[in-house]
Write an enzyme that holds these catalytic residues in place. Structure first.
Site, PDB file in Angstrom:
ATOM      1  N   ASP A  91     -11.825  -9.633   4.502  1.00 23.25           N
ATOM      2  CA  ASP A  91     -13.393  -9.537   3.660  1.00 23.25           C
ATOM      3  C   ASP A  91     -13.643 -11.055   3.464  1.00 23.25           C
ATOM      4  OD1 ASP A  91     -13.209  -6.855   3.228  1.00 23.25           O
ATOM      5  OD2 ASP A  91     -13.745  -7.282   1.101  1.00 23.25           O
ATOM      6  N   LYS A 132       3.975 -15.086   1.894  1.00 22.63           N
ATOM      7  CA  LYS A 132       4.124 -15.726   0.790  1.00 22.63           C
ATOM      8  C   LYS A 132       5.566 -15.983   0.652  1.00 22.63           C
ATOM      9  CE  LYS A 132       2.316 -17.512  -3.057  1.00 22.63           C
ATOM     10  NZ  LYS A 132       1.656 -18.753  -3.228  1.00 22.63           N
ATOM     11  N   TYR A 189       0.833  -1.134   0.018  1.00 21.63           N
ATOM     12  CA  TYR A 189      -0.090   0.115   0.026  1.00 21.63           C
ATOM     13  C   TYR A 189       0.918   1.283  -0.056  1.00 21.63           C
ATOM     14  CZ  TYR A 189      -4.456  -2.247   0.902  1.00 21.63           C
ATOM     15  OH  TYR A 189      -5.811  -2.747   0.934  1.00 21.63           O
ATOM     16  N   ASP A 228      -1.907 -18.256   0.216  1.00 26.12           N
ATOM     17  CA  ASP A 228      -3.062 -19.105  -0.499  1.00 26.12           C
ATOM     18  C   ASP A 228      -3.803 -20.239   0.433  1.00 26.12           C
ATOM     19  OD1 ASP A 228      -0.515 -20.145  -0.540  1.00 26.12           O
ATOM     20  OD2 ASP A 228      -0.427 -20.775  -2.688  1.00 26.12           O
ATOM     21  N   ASP A 281      -6.003  -7.188   4.003  1.00 33.88           N
ATOM     22  CA  ASP A 281      -7.136  -6.762   3.431  1.00 33.88           C
ATOM     23  C   ASP A 281      -8.124  -7.846   2.789  1.00 33.88           C
ATOM     24  OD1 ASP A 281      -8.812  -4.560   2.377  1.00 33.88           O
ATOM     25  OD2 ASP A 281      -7.751  -4.979   0.517  1.00 33.88           O
TER      26      ASP A 281
HETATM   27  C1  IPM Z   1     -10.171  -1.665   4.162  1.00 32.40           C
HETATM   28  C2  IPM Z   1     -10.497  -1.141   2.879  1.00 32.40           C
HETATM   29  C3  IPM Z   1      -9.452  -0.103   2.284  1.00 32.40           C
HETATM   30  C4  IPM Z   1      -8.003  -0.658   2.340  1.00 32.40           C
HETATM   31  C5  IPM Z   1      -9.505   0.850   1.361  1.00 32.40           C
HETATM   32  C6  IPM Z   1     -10.905   1.477   1.225  1.00 32.40           C
HETATM   33  C7  IPM Z   1      -8.583   1.581   0.825  1.00 32.40           C
HETATM   34  O1  IPM Z   1     -10.557  -2.040   1.718  1.00 32.40           O
HETATM   35  O2  IPM Z   1     -10.126  -0.844   5.061  1.00 32.40           O
HETATM   36  O3  IPM Z   1     -10.165  -2.711   4.306  1.00 32.40           O
HETATM   37  O4  IPM Z   1      -7.900  -1.451   1.465  1.00 32.40           O
HETATM   38  O5  IPM Z   1      -7.503  -0.687   3.488  1.00 32.40           O
HETATM   39 MG    MG Z   2     -10.703  -3.799   2.572  1.00 28.81          MG
END
Ligand code: IPM
Ligand code: MG
Length: 351
Positions: free
Chosen positions: A250, A190, A141, A222, A246
């Site tokens: 999710d 990784k 990032y 993975d 990240d």
């Molecule tokens: C998160 C989001 C952010 C990230 C985005 C909005 C930049 O996906 O907080 O997980 O990737 O960190």
């Molecule tokens: Mg995110």
């Protein structure tokens, strides 16, 4: 206690869920005689519209002067042009970096009565309780980004860079947190491909060898992504680099049933933290009053615990949320029909 909190409602459903978090905080402040001073600032698309930048220097300063920061969400289709000079996400990344909050703590808890919402079989979800600790201010990032012509081809470069101390401090935190929990750390990397991961694995291994009481394993990302779904109870504390964290969080939200449930705390060297739900700005449902406020409300509990040491207040919020869910007062993403307002009111009344 006196608390100075900077709030960034942001875009999409951000302002709606943030308002719920603020109401919960105000309610607790009243109940326990705390004094809260809120300062509101712009971040993301709404800030681009007003100031042509995703966060202003003044807002960064305000956040730095406060004890804690609460944020809704940033982004939306209006600012999604890939050629745009400035994107809403930049504001969030800059805020995280400038606040020095390198550790993003994302608990993934499965509420027994919501297991039906997950596509994962209910029997696999029993007792799932994971904390993902995502490195937040380095890695892919924040490495150098370049766009240039190489041999006549448009070429893009993102640098994935870590320094030893950035890995040490986050892995050490993972071990501290694991000590208070099920005593297990899984470091995800990784290392079969990336140099940064090989360094990560070496440092994590050294820290682990000094803490023999805590079970330690490393896992390729993975494999980890598969195991999260196939054997989620194997995990206690997962520690990993920014981008992997990240993606994995999710994925992990699928275990809980909805992204709308998950909170996060981002911490650095001091008690000042940045608190935000892990979900995005959900522009498709923005302004309809139906967003799930639980991720934000649970983030306020994390704020009270980590930035203010108010364990009792934090616990009250968490149990009220659990009761609200058990009593079937559920927003649309959890299969119910309760509005943001109804869910918030219910949680406040249960506190
Ligand atoms: C998160 C989001 C952010 C990230 C985005 C909005 C930049 O996906 O907080 O997980 O990737 O960190
Ligand atoms: Mg995110």
């Amino acid at each position: 206690m006196k608390m100075r909190i900077t709030i960034f409602p942001g875009d999409g459903i951000g302002p709606e869920v943030l308002a719920s978090g603020v109401r919960v905080l105000n309610h607790l402040a009243q109940k326990f005689n705390h004094e809260i001073e809120f300062q509101e600032r712009l971040i993301g698309g709404c800030c681009i519209d007003k100031f042509a930048t995703a966060i202003t220097d003044e807002a960064i300063e305000t956040a730095k002067q406060s004890d804690a920061v609460l944020l809704g969400a940033v982004g939306g289709p209006k600012w999604d042009n890939p050629n745009a000079q400035v994107r809403p996400e930049r504001g969030l990344l800059r805020l995280r970096k400038e606040l020095g909050v390198f550790a993003n703590i994302r608990p993934v808890k499965v509420y027994p009565c919501l297991t039906r919402l997950s596509p994962v079989k209910s029997e696999l979800l029993k007792n799932v309780d994971i904390i993902v600790i995502r490195e937040l201010t380095s890695g892919l990032y924040f490495g150098e980004k370049k766009r240039m012509l190489v041999d006549g081809h448009d070429t893009a470069i993102d640098v994935l860079q870590y320094q030893d101390f950035e890995i040490e401090r986050i892995v050490e935190l993972a071990f501290r947190i694991a000590k208070e929990r099920k005593q297990k750390v899984t470091s995800v990397d990784k290392a079969n491909v990336l140099e940064s991961s090989r360094m990560w694995r070496k440092i994590a291994g050294e820290i682990a060898s000094r803490q023999p009481d805590i079970a330690y394993e490393n896992m390729l990302v993975d494999t980890a992504s598969m195991r999260l779904i196939s054997r989620p109870t194997d995990f206690d504390v997962i520690v990993t680099e920014n981008m992997f964290g990240d993606i994995l969080t999710d994925e992990a939200s699928i275990l809980a049933g909805s992204m709308g449930l998950l909170p996060s705390a981002s911490l650095g060297e001091t008690s000042r933290g940045l608190y935000e739900p892990i979900h995005g700005s959900a522009p498709d449902i923005a302004g309809k009053g139906i967003a799930n406020p639980i991720g934000t409300i649970m983030s306020t509990a994390m704020m009270l615990r980590y930035s203010f040491g108010l364990e009792q207040e934090a616990h009250l919020i968490e149990s009220a949320v659990e009761m609200c869910i058990n009593q079937n007062v559920l927003p649309i993403d959890l299969g119910g029909s309760a509005s943001t307002e109804t869910v918030t009111e219910k949680i406040i009344s249960l506190i």
